[in-house]
Design a protein around this motif. Structure first.
Motif, PDB file in Angstrom:
ATOM      1  N   SER A   1       0.839  -1.199   0.000  1.00 25.21           N
ATOM      2  CA  SER A   1       0.000   0.000   0.000  1.00 25.21           C
ATOM      3  C   SER A   1       0.873   1.248   0.000  1.00 25.21           C
ATOM      4  O   SER A   1       1.819   1.365   0.776  1.00 25.21           O
ATOM      5  CB  SER A   1      -0.905  -0.005   1.233  1.00 25.21           C
TER       6      SER A   1
ATOM      7  N   ALA B   1      -1.279  -4.317  -2.382  1.00 29.71           N
ATOM      8  CA  ALA B   1      -2.319  -3.295  -2.221  1.00 29.71           C
ATOM      9  C   ALA B   1      -1.859  -1.947  -2.763  1.00 29.71           C
ATOM     10  O   ALA B   1      -2.438  -0.915  -2.443  1.00 29.71           O
ATOM     11  CB  ALA B   1      -2.701  -3.160  -0.753  1.00 29.71           C
TER      12      ALA B   1
ATOM     13  N   ALA C   1      -4.959  -6.566  -3.682  1.00 23.20           N
ATOM     14  CA  ALA C   1      -5.608  -6.524  -2.376  1.00 23.20           C
ATOM     15  C   ALA C   1      -6.371  -5.215  -2.195  1.00 23.20           C
ATOM     16  O   ALA C   1      -6.255  -4.282  -2.995  1.00 23.20           O
ATOM     17  CB  ALA C   1      -4.555  -6.685  -1.280  1.00 23.20           C
ATOM     18  N   SER C   2      -7.148  -5.150  -1.125  1.00 23.68           N
ATOM     19  CA  SER C   2      -7.969  -3.973  -0.825  1.00 23.68           C
ATOM     20  C   SER C   2      -7.124  -2.706  -0.839  1.00 23.68           C
ATOM     21  O   SER C   2      -6.049  -2.654  -0.230  1.00 23.68           O
ATOM     22  CB  SER C   2      -8.631  -4.141   0.542  1.00 23.68           C
ATOM     23  N   GLY C   3      -7.606  -1.694  -1.537  1.00 26.15           N
ATOM     24  CA  GLY C   3      -6.884  -0.440  -1.678  1.00 26.15           C
ATOM     25  C   GLY C   3      -5.973  -0.397  -2.884  1.00 26.15           C
ATOM     26  O   GLY C   3      -5.499   0.674  -3.273  1.00 26.15           O
TER      27      GLY C   3
ATOM     28  N   ASN D   1      -9.626  -8.281  -5.216  1.00 26.67           N
ATOM     29  CA  ASN D   1     -10.290  -8.427  -3.925  1.00 26.67           C
ATOM     30  C   ASN D   1     -11.208  -7.253  -3.616  1.00 26.67           C
ATOM     31  O   ASN D   1     -11.117  -6.188  -4.234  1.00 26.67           O
ATOM     32  CB  ASN D   1      -9.239  -8.575  -2.821  1.00 26.67           C
ATOM     33  N   SER D   2     -12.075  -7.432  -2.640  1.00 25.51           N
ATOM     34  CA  SER D   2     -12.956  -6.361  -2.195  1.00 25.51           C
ATOM     35  C   SER D   2     -12.133  -5.135  -1.812  1.00 25.51           C
ATOM     36  O   SER D   2     -11.148  -5.244  -1.087  1.00 25.51           O
ATOM     37  CB  SER D   2     -13.789  -6.827  -0.999  1.00 25.51           C
ATOM     38  N   GLY D   3     -12.512  -3.968  -2.317  1.00 25.28           N
ATOM     39  CA  GLY D   3     -11.783  -2.737  -2.040  1.00 25.28           C
ATOM     40  C   GLY D   3     -10.689  -2.438  -3.038  1.00 25.28           C
ATOM     41  O   GLY D   3     -10.082  -1.357  -2.992  1.00 25.28           O
ATOM     42  N   ALA D   4     -10.417  -3.362  -3.955  1.00 21.34           N
ATOM     43  CA  ALA D   4      -9.436  -3.136  -5.018  1.00 21.34           C
ATOM     44  C   ALA D   4     -10.144  -2.701  -6.292  1.00 21.34           C
ATOM     45  O   ALA D   4     -11.358  -2.838  -6.435  1.00 21.34           O
ATOM     46  CB  ALA D   4      -8.629  -4.406  -5.270  1.00 21.34           C
TER      47      ALA D   4
ATOM     48  N   GLY E   1     -14.012  -6.723  -6.449  1.00 19.38           N
ATOM     49  CA  GLY E   1     -13.794  -5.288  -6.253  1.00 19.38           C
ATOM     50  C   GLY E   1     -14.506  -4.476  -7.311  1.00 19.38           C
ATOM     51  O   GLY E   1     -15.496  -4.906  -7.897  1.00 19.38           O
TER      52      GLY E   1
END
Length: 245
Positions: A14, A33, A51-53, A76-79, A109
């Motif tokens: 991230s 992320a 990944a998320s973000g 993924n969720s949030g990506a 996502g």
């Protein structure tokens, strides 16, 4: 510059960025992320997990992305996954590495797919690509839907630029036919936009402009079109019929 080959696993955390302006090839897994941005041809010989973000994007037409057959591209969720070519005559090609299987897209996502030429893909859920081509119609793509028409629902708000307000959930662009029926939340266009055509399809339909609107083709208005102080440019026929302008 020349092509770059990544032989080991690639992880971008991230806040980090991997930006490949030239051709790139990945021998091992790609994950993280962070931000993954591509402009040249890109080949992925193993799984990809965002990944998320995280954000994975390729927005250059005339290039090709290849994902390994029978390996997963996990959003993924949030990506966010953004795959967008340049125009209907300058598509971004998406295909497999291999000769017999499908590359797998597990979509949990957000995404934007437009101006694509898609082949040999299995999507885990229905995904929608506007102004795009099914490379082998009726053949090697599963759960991909190719459409030029998006319909306003207003399920989330009045914001034109919110994907959740459209069916399918993509914000209209230059290759998109836009249909606006009568809904409780009526759309507000917040900035200058180009679309393919516009149909305010019912007497209760309404569109309020907060920026200039360019319609390449026809406008059909059975509702209310409120330009405010902004400019509407229509390249085709403007039929206001029973509507108000």
């Amino acid at each position: 510059g020349g092509a770059t080959t990544f032989t080991g696993a690639v992880t971008v955390a991230s806040g980090g960025t991997l930006s490949a302006a030239s051709d790139a090839s990945f021998s091992n897994t790609v994950s993280g992320a962070g931000t993954f941005s591509f402009s040249g041809d890109a080949t992925f010989n193993n799984s990809v997990t965002i990944a998320s973000g995280g954000v994975f994007s390729h927005t250059t037409g005339g290039k090709t992305i290849k994902f390994m057959e029978n390996k997963a591209v996990n959003i993924n969720s949030g990506a966010t996954l953004t795959l967008r070519g340049g125009s209907t005559s300058n598509l971004l090609a998406i295909d497999r590495v291999g000769s017999s299987g499908q590359w797998s897209l597990t979509m949990n996502g957000a995404y934007e797919f437009s101006y694509l030429d898609v082949a040999n893909s299995f999507a885990s859920t229905n995904v929608y690509a506007t102004s795009s081509t099914d490379h082998t119609p009726g053949g090697t793509n599963t759960n991909w839907n190719f459409t030029d028409t998006v319909t306003w629902t207003g399920n989330s708000s009045t914001n034109w630029g919110t994907k959740a307000n459209w069916n399918p959930q993509v914000v209209p662009g230059a290759g998109t036919d836009v249909v606006i029926p009568s809904t409780t939340n009526k759309p507000l266009l917040g900035s200058g936009t180009i679309i393919k055509s516009l149909n305010l399809s019912q007497s209760g339909s309404q569109l309020t402009l907060g920026g200039d609107l360019t319609v390449i083709g026809n406008i059909s208005n059975s509702g209310t079109l409120l330009p405010q102080a902004y400019t509407i440019t229509c390249g085709g026929n403007f039929d206001t019929g029973s509507g108000t302008f």
